[in-house]
Design a protein around this motif. Structure first.
Motif, PDB file in Angstrom:
ATOM      1  N   THR A 146       2.201  -3.440   2.529  1.00  0.00           N
ATOM      2  CA  THR A 146       3.327  -3.421   3.454  1.00  0.00           C
ATOM      3  C   THR A 146       4.229  -4.634   3.217  1.00  0.00           C
ATOM      4  N   ASN A 150       4.607  -6.394   0.605  1.00  0.00           N
ATOM      5  CA  ASN A 150       5.192  -6.450  -0.739  1.00  0.00           C
ATOM      6  C   ASN A 150       5.902  -5.157  -1.119  1.00  0.00           C
ATOM      7  N   GLN A 151       6.102  -4.290  -0.140  1.00  0.00           N
ATOM      8  CA  GLN A 151       6.791  -3.016  -0.337  1.00  0.00           C
ATOM      9  C   GLN A 151       6.245  -2.243  -1.536  1.00  0.00           C
ATOM     10  N   LYS A 168       4.018   0.994  -2.833  1.00  0.00           N
ATOM     11  CA  LYS A 168       3.527   2.302  -2.407  1.00  0.00           C
ATOM     12  C   LYS A 168       2.009   2.302  -2.572  1.00  0.00           C
TER      13      LYS A 168
END
Length: 148
Positions: free
Chosen positions: A12, A14-15, A17
């Motif tokens: 979350t 570090n964006q 997936k």
């Protein structure tokens, strides 16, 4: 915090997936708390494992780019590391540089050899195998990428 909670915070923040990467969670062998602390302090950036045990346990070898959540002796998540380099050499050919990256004891190859002969001998015996200095060793280097 458990491994799944730490991983969720990491992806979350570090964006990333979640499906893009996977992770394993594990504790270092002899003294999980002390070795995890060495990672947190930036002293330990390497580890080694007995290659034959990957075959016995039908486990995939680590590879560069792998993420691992390091656990303490209570199976609580301490940090996340990312593998940067993996190579396999006979035990007798592990070099001083790798011993230093493991960060244990005085950092010398002599110390590394002493404690790893004991550790690998015990692990191999438990798997019904014998340790010898020609045994392949998986040397892994990593970087600390997340700490809560």
């Amino acid at each position: 915090m458990n491994a799944e909670q730490m991983w969720n915070e990491f992806v979350t923040g570090n964006q990333i997936k979640e499906t893009e990467y996977q992770y394993q969670s594990w504790a270092f062998g002899v003294d999980a708390d002390e070795l995890a602390d060495l990672v947190l302090r930036g002293i330990k950036t390497g580890t080694a494992s007995a290659y034959p045990l990957y075959e016995v346990e039908n486990e995939a070898l680590p590879k560069a780019g792998d993420y691992s959540i390091i656990l303490d002796s209570k199976d609580e998540a301490v940090c996340i590391i990312k593998t940067t380099k993996v190579y396999i050499v006979p035990f007798r050919e592990v070099r001083e540089e790798h011993a230093g990256k493991e960060g244990e004891g005085d950092g010398s190859l002599e110390y590394w050899r002493k404690v790893h002969i004991e550790f690998f001998s015990q692990n191999m015996s438990e798997a019904g195998r014998l340790f010898d200095e020609d045994m392949p060793v998986v040397c892994e280097e990593f970087e600390l990428v997340y700490r809560p």
